[in-house]
Scaffold this active site. Structure first.
Site, PDB file in Angstrom:
ATOM      1  N   LYS A   1      33.801  -4.882  69.542  1.00  0.00           N
ATOM      2  CA  LYS A   1      34.162  -3.522  69.117  1.00  0.00           C
ATOM      3  C   LYS A   1      34.930  -2.864  70.267  1.00  0.00           C
ATOM      4  CE  LYS A   1      29.375  -3.184  67.296  1.00  0.00           C
ATOM      5  NZ  LYS A   1      29.219  -3.930  66.091  1.00  0.00           N
TER       6      LYS A   1
ATOM      7  N   SER B   1      30.906  -9.336  69.684  1.00  0.00           N
ATOM      8  CA  SER B   1      29.879  -8.433  69.163  1.00  0.00           C
ATOM      9  C   SER B   1      30.143  -6.986  69.570  1.00  0.00           C
ATOM     10  CB  SER B   1      28.524  -8.937  69.648  1.00  0.00           C
ATOM     11  OG  SER B   1      27.551  -8.537  68.757  1.00  0.00           O
TER      12      SER B   1
ATOM     13  N   HIS C   1      26.000 -16.018  65.081  1.00  0.00           N
ATOM     14  CA  HIS C   1      26.527 -15.033  66.024  1.00  0.00           C
ATOM     15  C   HIS C   1      26.693 -15.659  67.413  1.00  0.00           C
ATOM     16  CE1 HIS C   1      27.205 -10.812  66.793  1.00  0.00           C
ATOM     17  NE2 HIS C   1      26.368 -10.818  67.820  1.00  0.00           N
TER      18      HIS C   1
ATOM     19  N   TRP D   1      25.037 -10.307  59.127  1.00  0.00           N
ATOM     20  CA  TRP D   1      24.862  -8.940  59.654  1.00  0.00           C
ATOM     21  C   TRP D   1      26.221  -8.313  59.996  1.00  0.00           C
ATOM     22  CZ3 TRP D   1      21.309  -5.382  59.687  1.00  0.00           C
ATOM     23  CH2 TRP D   1      21.193  -4.443  60.714  1.00  0.00           C
TER      24      TRP D   1
HETATM   25  C1  GTR Z   1      23.390  -5.922  67.190  1.00  0.00           C
HETATM   26  C2  GTR Z   1      24.226  -4.831  66.585  1.00  0.00           C
HETATM   27  C3  GTR Z   1      25.593  -5.342  66.267  1.00  0.00           C
HETATM   28  C4  GTR Z   1      26.181  -6.166  67.405  1.00  0.00           C
HETATM   29  C5  GTR Z   1      25.165  -6.942  68.191  1.00  0.00           C
HETATM   30  C6  GTR Z   1      25.586  -7.417  69.573  1.00  0.00           C
HETATM   31  O1  GTR Z   1      22.101  -5.557  67.435  1.00  0.00           O
HETATM   32  O2  GTR Z   1      23.576  -4.393  65.431  1.00  0.00           O
HETATM   33  O3  GTR Z   1      26.413  -4.276  65.888  1.00  0.00           O
HETATM   34  O4  GTR Z   1      26.954  -5.395  68.230  1.00  0.00           O
HETATM   35  O5  GTR Z   1      24.018  -6.244  68.405  1.00  0.00           O
HETATM   36  O6  GTR Z   1      26.296  -6.735  70.295  1.00  0.00           O
HETATM   37  O7  GTR Z   1      25.112  -8.481  69.954  1.00  0.00           O
END
Ligand code: GTR
Length: 420
Positions: A265, A261, A402, A352
């Site tokens: 990045k 997540s 996720h 997402w």
């Molecule tokens: C979310 C965000 C994503 C992702 C995620 C995470 O809220 O929108 O870009 O990075 O968090 O890190 O769990």
């Protein structure tokens, strides 16, 4: 009178709504993805064609600079002192099959010193081994079922199960993240695992860049292209790499950097900044990670900049609702790894993060691998569920949403076996 009075109220309402993106409706319809043209990774800014690996060195520098100034911000050159202190050491971990230790890394620069605690697991093979390095979300104690690993004292995001309500972690989180970091399986495959809590590197809130690694460089003028938190986390991973180069148990030329997540990045940007990372893994990194920004599917550039203004360089917000003006797109971030292997993983329900946009990014990065005579992504249509494809670029979209799951780890271990 009324309108004069109403104006600030109205402005506040608009600001709050736009600012927090409460009225943001993500697009989840493939048919509503706009037409877009991706910047060509093999075309110089002056228009010339990149024809060989030698040209790519120059072109890579152009692309890297654009990500630095327009997306993540420029991290400083490390010019301080790194000191490691062993906090605990257990050579009899898992009935003597492995070792586990905790090391506090102190980073000192001028009058300022910060530290982060690194948790290391490695098989007792007596030979140096390859390793995975990744930041964790809730503290090293969440990767340990016993009390030897202390609960992090750093600022932590609120989370009922992981800590108290006061941004402090607690015993409640102990061991809770072992399923996401299956060290037994990793060790049994002959790999080490190194992890640290990302909040010790840089706390994940808009603190005006006063804490974490930013605090080591107070003289850095804050400008539109200064390093955000993602760049800070990535930079911290390089400091751990500095330390790993001094460790006898690890093969430093075989360290895979990985993240999930927002930390996916960070892992990608770490791999771009520091070519010592021999393999790079993005798990569900999505917008600002592996997914193409121009698709505007799921999370968008505007949305991410409004929700997390501290993650990126301020310049990135110039592309809010204006993605086509970006001089790069995220396939070029993947291409910055070439010829090193890179793996991108999606969860099908994690719309997402735009699983398809992550896959298309792998395809669009592949011509750079071809320049080296290597196969990037072996296929051009998104593979079916739970069927990984592995060239020098790997990709899978797995069932579920996720998360960093044991299934993902199995693929990363296979991919690392293939390349190391
Ligand atoms: C979310 C965000 C994503 C992702 C995620 C995470 O809220 O929108 O870009 O990075 O968090 O890190 O769990």
């Amino acid at each position: 009178m009324k309108s004069v009075f109403m104006l600030p109220v109205l402005c506040t309402v608009i600001f709050v709504r736009v600012g927090l993106g409460q009225d943001f409706e993500p697009n989840y319809e493939e048919s509503r993805v706009p037409d877009y043209a991706l910047p060509d990774p093999l075309r110089f800014e002056h228009g010339g064609q990149v024809g060989n690996p030698e040209d790519w060195k120059e072109r890579r520098a152009e692309v890297f600079r654009l990500f630095e100034s327009e997306v993540y911000g420029k991290s400083p050159e490390w010019d301080g002192e790194l000191r490691a202190e062993t906090l605990f050491e257990n050579p009899d971990f898992l009935d003597g099959k492995a070792s586990r230790k905790g090391v506090r890394l102190y980073l000192k620069r001028n009058a300022k010193e910060i530290f982060f605690d690194v948790l290391l697991f490695y098989p007792n093979t007596g030979q140096p081994v390859p390793a995975f390095l990744g930041l964790n979300f809730y503290g090293n104690h969440t990767l340990a079922s016993d009390a030897q690993v202390p609960v992090t004292q750093a600022w932590i995001r609120n989370n009922e199960t992981m800590g108290s309500s006061e941004n402090k972690a607690s015993e409640a989180g102990r061991g809770k993240r072992i399923p996401n970091w299956p060290y037994e399986a990793i060790l049994s495959r002959g790999y080490g695992l190194v992890s640290l809590y990302y909040g010790e590197v840089d706390p994940d809130f808009d603190d005006g860049f006063r804490n974490g690694v930013h605090a080591l460089y107070p003289e850095e003028a804050r400008n539109e292209a200064s390093w955000g938190s993602i760049a800070g986390w990535a930079w911290g991973l390089s400091r751990v790499m500095d330390f790993l180069e001094t460790e006898a148990w690890v093969q430093p030329e075989k360290v895979a950097v990985l993240g999930h997540s927002r930390l996916g990045k960070a892992a990608l940007w770490a791999g771009a900044m520091d070519t010592r990372f021999a393999l790079v893994i993005s798990n569900n990194s999505g917008c600002g990670g592996a997914a193409l920004s121009r698709r505007k599917y799921g999370e968008t550039v505007g949305r991410i900049n409004r929700s997390f203004p501290h993650w990126f360089a301020a310049n990135f917000s110039r592309y809010n609702e204006n993605e086509s003006a970006l001089p790069i797109d995220q396939h070029q971030l993947l291409a910055l790894m070439a010829p090193r292997p890179v793996y991108v993983a999606s969860g099908v329900e994690d719309r997402w993060a735009d699983p398809r946009g992550e896959f298309l990014s792998c395809v669009a990065a592949s011509p750079v691998y071809a320049l080296f005579g290597l196969q990037g992504m072996p296929v051009t249509t998104q593979p079916p569920l739970d069927q990984p494809e592995m060239g020098h670029i790997g990709y899978h979209v797995r069932s579920g949403g996720h998360g960093l799951l044991p299934y993902d780890w199995q693929q990363y271990l296979d991919f690392a076996d293939m390349h190391f």
